[in-house]
Design a protein around this motif. Structure first.
Motif, PDB file in Angstrom:
ATOM      1  N   GLN A 196      65.654  39.088  43.938  1.00 52.76           N
ATOM      2  CA  GLN A 196      65.332  40.256  43.116  1.00 52.76           C
ATOM      3  C   GLN A 196      64.200  39.950  42.141  1.00 52.76           C
ATOM      4  OE1 GLN A 196      68.670  41.759  40.857  1.00 52.76           O
ATOM      5  NE2 GLN A 196      67.385  43.039  39.576  1.00 52.76           N
ATOM      6  N   LEU A 197      64.225  38.751  41.560  1.00 54.85           N
ATOM      7  CA  LEU A 197      63.207  38.365  40.578  1.00 54.85           C
ATOM      8  C   LEU A 197      61.913  37.884  41.242  1.00 54.85           C
ATOM      9  CD1 LEU A 197      65.439  36.418  38.016  1.00 54.85           C
ATOM     10  CD2 LEU A 197      64.527  38.740  37.778  1.00 54.85           C
ATOM     11  N   GLY A 198      61.979  37.567  42.529  1.00 58.32           N
ATOM     12  CA  GLY A 198      60.799  37.035  43.216  1.00 58.32           C
ATOM     13  C   GLY A 198      60.489  35.603  42.833  1.00 58.32           C
ATOM     14  N   ASP A 199      61.504  34.849  42.378  1.00 63.09           N
ATOM     15  CA  ASP A 199      61.314  33.455  41.960  1.00 63.09           C
ATOM     16  C   ASP A 199      61.508  32.552  43.177  1.00 63.09           C
ATOM     17  OD1 ASP A 199      61.526  30.843  40.901  1.00 63.09           O
ATOM     18  OD2 ASP A 199      62.218  31.641  38.980  1.00 63.09           O
ATOM     19  N   GLN A 200      60.404  32.242  43.852  1.00 67.36           N
ATOM     20  CA  GLN A 200      60.452  31.514  45.112  1.00 67.36           C
ATOM     21  C   GLN A 200      60.933  30.071  44.958  1.00 67.36           C
ATOM     22  OE1 GLN A 200      59.438  33.227  48.213  1.00 67.36           O
ATOM     23  NE2 GLN A 200      60.001  34.738  46.681  1.00 67.36           N
ATOM     24  N   LEU A 201      60.574  29.404  43.871  1.00 67.59           N
ATOM     25  CA  LEU A 201      60.992  28.015  43.693  1.00 67.59           C
ATOM     26  C   LEU A 201      62.502  27.931  43.484  1.00 67.59           C
ATOM     27  CD1 LEU A 201      60.131  25.077  43.560  1.00 67.59           C
ATOM     28  CD2 LEU A 201      59.797  25.353  41.095  1.00 67.59           C
ATOM     29  N   GLU A 202      63.039  28.772  42.608  1.00 66.21           N
ATOM     30  CA  GLU A 202      64.486  28.760  42.382  1.00 66.21           C
ATOM     31  C   GLU A 202      65.230  29.228  43.629  1.00 66.21           C
ATOM     32  OE1 GLU A 202      66.168  27.387  40.073  1.00 66.21           O
ATOM     33  OE2 GLU A 202      64.569  26.962  38.664  1.00 66.21           O
ATOM     34  N   LEU A 203      64.626  30.143  44.359  1.00 68.39           N
ATOM     35  CA  LEU A 203      65.202  30.589  45.628  1.00 68.39           C
ATOM     36  C   LEU A 203      65.321  29.399  46.587  1.00 68.39           C
ATOM     37  CD1 LEU A 203      66.153  33.050  47.291  1.00 68.39           C
ATOM     38  CD2 LEU A 203      63.781  33.372  47.978  1.00 68.39           C
ATOM     39  N   SER A 204      64.301  28.557  46.613  1.00 63.62           N
ATOM     40  CA  SER A 204      64.345  27.377  47.484  1.00 63.62           C
ATOM     41  C   SER A 204      65.436  26.406  47.040  1.00 63.62           C
ATOM     42  CB  SER A 204      62.977  26.677  47.532  1.00 63.62           C
ATOM     43  OG  SER A 204      62.751  25.865  46.396  1.00 63.62           O
ATOM     44  N   HIS A 205      65.658  26.292  45.731  1.00 63.48           N
ATOM     45  CA  HIS A 205      66.731  25.413  45.233  1.00 63.48           C
ATOM     46  C   HIS A 205      68.094  25.932  45.694  1.00 63.48           C
ATOM     47  CE1 HIS A 205      64.001  24.093  41.642  1.00 63.48           C
ATOM     48  NE2 HIS A 205      63.665  23.512  42.781  1.00 63.48           N
ATOM     49  N   ALA A 206      68.291  27.253  45.607  1.00 69.80           N
ATOM     50  CA  ALA A 206      69.556  27.848  46.049  1.00 69.80           C
ATOM     51  C   ALA A 206      69.741  27.648  47.552  1.00 69.80           C
ATOM     52  CB  ALA A 206      69.605  29.329  45.682  1.00 69.80           C
ATOM     53  N   CYS A 207      68.670  27.804  48.323  1.00 68.52           N
ATOM     54  CA  CYS A 207      68.750  27.582  49.772  1.00 68.52           C
ATOM     55  C   CYS A 207      69.129  26.133  50.079  1.00 68.52           C
ATOM     56  CB  CYS A 207      67.423  27.915  50.451  1.00 68.52           C
ATOM     57  SG  CYS A 207      67.079  29.678  50.558  1.00 68.52           S
TER      58      CYS A 207
END
Length: 195
Positions: A112-123
């Motif tokens: 939702q926020l478009g935060d790709q780096l944090e998204l990668s951490h969650a993945c």
């Protein structure tokens, strides 16, 4: 800000009790004024210090309090980070179902926020849980998603870590040539000097 910096320095030296004393003084004052949202970073650090020191029950309590404070507000990065850390905490306690649920919430917030780096951490964290539970196809899928995001961002440290994870998965599956190739690429990526 001073409390955050001091507690971070103390936590880095594994001086957990002292870090928590500083954090709790400011957090208690904010709690008294019903302004916990203003000290969300301090609550996040307190939960992390408790988790790192092995007190997962207290860490979960702090994370849950922070989630309750932040969920009533517009979506922000800190809420996603809390869910990410909560997912890791559940993995430590072998509560894989709880960990997956928390990480899915983190994923949705970062998307939702478009935060790709944090998204990668969650993945990456989702991949870790699927690895531990033996679901190699899902594990590999999330690691690959993390890797695509990290390469696109030029995040060398994260890319090296994910390559290492993927390399280990391939080695465990008996695909040694591919696994060793990824592990070697990971090691070489870690040797690249920071710019």
């Amino acid at each position: 800000r001073c409390a955050l910096q001091s507690a971070t320095a103390l936590a880095r030296d594994s001086r957990w009790r002292e870090a928590l004393e500083i954090l709790n003084r400011v957090i208690d004052f904010a709690r008294m004024r019903s302004e916990l949202h203003l000290v969300s970073e301090l609550l996040l650090l307190a939960g992390t210090v408790l988790k790192d020191s092995g007190d997962t029950v207290s860490a979960e309590s702090v994370y849950r309090e922070l989630i309750a404070v932040l969920e009533a507000r517009p979506a922000e990065k800190t809420l996603g980070v809390v869910y990410n850390k909560l997912g890791d905490l559940y993995k430590m306690r072998s509560d894989f179902e709880g960990g997956l649920a928390a990480l899915e919430k983190a994923l949705a917030i970062f998307e939702q926020l478009g935060d790709q780096l944090e998204l990668s951490h969650a993945c990456n964290n989702l991949g870790n849980i699927y690895w531990v539970t033996g679901d190699i196809p899902e594990c590999t899928r999330y690691y690959r998603r993390a890797l695509r995001l990290q390469r696109r961002l030029g995040a060398a440290v994260e890319t090296a870590s994910t390559l290492s994870n993927l390399g280990s998965v391939f080695c465990l599956r008996g695909r040694f040539d591919r696994g060793i190739s990824l592990l070697t690429t990971s090691a070489l990526a870690q040797d690249v000097p920071a710019q």
